[in-house]
Design a protein around this motif. Structure first.
Motif, PDB file in Angstrom:
ATOM      1  N   LEU A  92      63.238  29.330  57.978  1.00  0.00           N
ATOM      2  CA  LEU A  92      62.018  29.986  58.523  1.00  0.00           C
ATOM      3  C   LEU A  92      62.710  30.362  59.143  1.00  0.00           C
ATOM      4  CD1 LEU A  92      59.670  27.553  59.066  1.00  0.00           C
ATOM      5  CD2 LEU A  92      59.834  28.215  57.250  1.00  0.00           C
ATOM      6  N   HIS A  93      61.828  31.765  59.489  1.00  0.00           N
ATOM      7  CA  HIS A  93      62.620  33.039  60.047  1.00  0.00           C
ATOM      8  C   HIS A  93      61.691  32.660  61.516  1.00  0.00           C
ATOM      9  CE1 HIS A  93      64.634  34.822  57.264  1.00  0.00           C
ATOM     10  NE2 HIS A  93      63.011  34.501  56.314  1.00  0.00           N
ATOM     11  N   LEU A 115      66.446  27.123  60.569  1.00  0.00           N
ATOM     12  CA  LEU A 115      65.609  28.133  61.318  1.00  0.00           C
ATOM     13  C   LEU A 115      66.034  29.470  62.320  1.00  0.00           C
ATOM     14  CD1 LEU A 115      63.287  25.906  64.022  1.00  0.00           C
ATOM     15  CD2 LEU A 115      62.845  26.657  61.702  1.00  0.00           C
ATOM     16  N   PHE A 163      56.514  32.177  64.294  1.00  0.00           N
ATOM     17  CA  PHE A 163      57.129  32.278  62.455  1.00  0.00           C
ATOM     18  C   PHE A 163      57.168  32.481  61.490  1.00  0.00           C
ATOM     19  CE2 PHE A 163      57.446  28.150  66.210  1.00  0.00           C
ATOM     20  CZ  PHE A 163      59.045  27.517  65.783  1.00  0.00           C
ATOM     21  N   ASP A 179      57.577  33.077  57.182  1.00  0.00           N
ATOM     22  CA  ASP A 179      58.173  32.537  56.012  1.00  0.00           C
ATOM     23  C   ASP A 179      59.314  33.889  54.902  1.00  0.00           C
ATOM     24  OD1 ASP A 179      56.328  34.118  54.124  1.00  0.00           O
ATOM     25  OD2 ASP A 179      55.391  33.385  53.770  1.00  0.00           O
ATOM     26  N   ASP A 180      60.029  33.442  54.056  1.00  0.00           N
ATOM     27  CA  ASP A 180      60.369  34.603  54.136  1.00  0.00           C
ATOM     28  C   ASP A 180      60.501  35.250  53.271  1.00  0.00           C
ATOM     29  OD1 ASP A 180      63.674  34.616  53.065  1.00  0.00           O
ATOM     30  OD2 ASP A 180      62.971  34.694  51.068  1.00  0.00           O
ATOM     31  N   LEU A 220      53.630  32.381  60.089  1.00  0.00           N
ATOM     32  CA  LEU A 220      53.025  31.234  60.006  1.00  0.00           C
ATOM     33  C   LEU A 220      52.354  30.214  60.828  1.00  0.00           C
ATOM     34  CD1 LEU A 220      56.123  29.405  57.915  1.00  0.00           C
ATOM     35  CD2 LEU A 220      53.636  30.449  56.955  1.00  0.00           C
ATOM     36  N   VAL A 262      54.952  23.471  62.630  1.00  0.00           N
ATOM     37  CA  VAL A 262      55.774  23.859  61.472  1.00  0.00           C
ATOM     38  C   VAL A 262      55.269  22.688  61.133  1.00  0.00           C
ATOM     39  CG1 VAL A 262      57.545  23.484  60.632  1.00  0.00           C
ATOM     40  CG2 VAL A 262      58.010  24.851  62.637  1.00  0.00           C
ATOM     41  N   VAL A 266      55.117  26.257  54.303  1.00  0.00           N
ATOM     42  CA  VAL A 266      56.300  25.151  54.535  1.00  0.00           C
ATOM     43  C   VAL A 266      56.244  23.808  54.333  1.00  0.00           C
ATOM     44  CG1 VAL A 266      57.338  27.218  56.027  1.00  0.00           C
ATOM     45  CG2 VAL A 266      55.598  24.659  57.152  1.00  0.00           C
TER      46      VAL A 266
END
Length: 202
Positions: free
Chosen positions: A52-53, A82, A113, A115-116, A121, A194, A200
């Motif tokens: 995750l970013h 992360l 947070f 996703d790609d 999220l 998360v 995720v």
């Protein structure tokens, strides 16, 4: 305004953030070393199906940043799941204004947070509510213990110097006393955020 990959990459890496700190770095790194992470905590992040970013908004003068960002940093380092980018709040008002606490306060830290595909999220702001509630109760107890402190809403700088110093010592002691609880609550909330993020889970 949506956060893009390009904007995210403009942030500081976690190590670059630490390198530019001009205050509180020793305490920050002490909190990093002392982060109360168990193998079970780390396993929850290591089990993420993909990294995750995490966009972070912070300033090094903020007590909640110095307390909570090191925990996230340790999770990122030890889980490998992360990717953090840190933005200075006061230089990135367009970002912080997307994450106002209660819709009006520029509270930090913010951990957002993604996703790609940079779909948001989950978001963590400032500290867990349970920590705020505990410290507010303890703070009221401190003021109630000594009438010379006045009321919690009164400005402390109007107090006589000896009284103000005594009050400050009591408040610092309270934060030290509640730190173990606060740190565990931060870990718990990050895990729950998360885990609840639908993208995720699998």
């Amino acid at each position: 305004m949506a956060i893009t990959r390009e904007r995210f990459q403009q942030g500081l890496t976690y190590d670059a953030w630490k390198s530019q700190m001009t205050r509180n770095r020793e305490r920050f790194e002490e909190n990093e070393r002392g982060a109360p992470l168990t193998e079970r905590d780390l396993a929850a992040f290591r089990a993420l199906p993909r990294p995750l970013h995490v966009l972070v908004l912070a300033e090094d003068w903020c007590g909640d940043v110095v307390a909570n960002l090191p925990i996230l940093g340790r999770i990122a380092l030890e889980s490998g799941k992360l990717e953090l980018r840190v933005f200075l709040r006061d230089q990135n008002l367009d970002l912080i204004d997307q994450y106002l606490n209660e819709g009006k306060f520029r509270s930090i830290p913010v951990f957002a947070f993604f996703d790609d595909d940079f779909r948001e999220l989950a978001v963590f702001i400032e500290r867990p509510r349970s920590v705020t509630e505990l410290r507010e109760r303890k703070r009221r107890e401190i003021y109630a213990s000594d009438p010379s402190y006045g009321l919690p809403a009164d400005p402390a700088d109007k107090l006589p110097e000896d009284v103000r110093q005594r009050l400050q010592e009591a408040l610092v002691g309270m934060r030290t006393e509640t730190k173990p609880f606060a740190d565990r609550e931060v870990v718990r909330e990050l895990r729950e955020l998360v885990a609840r993020a639908p993208a995720v889970r699998g």
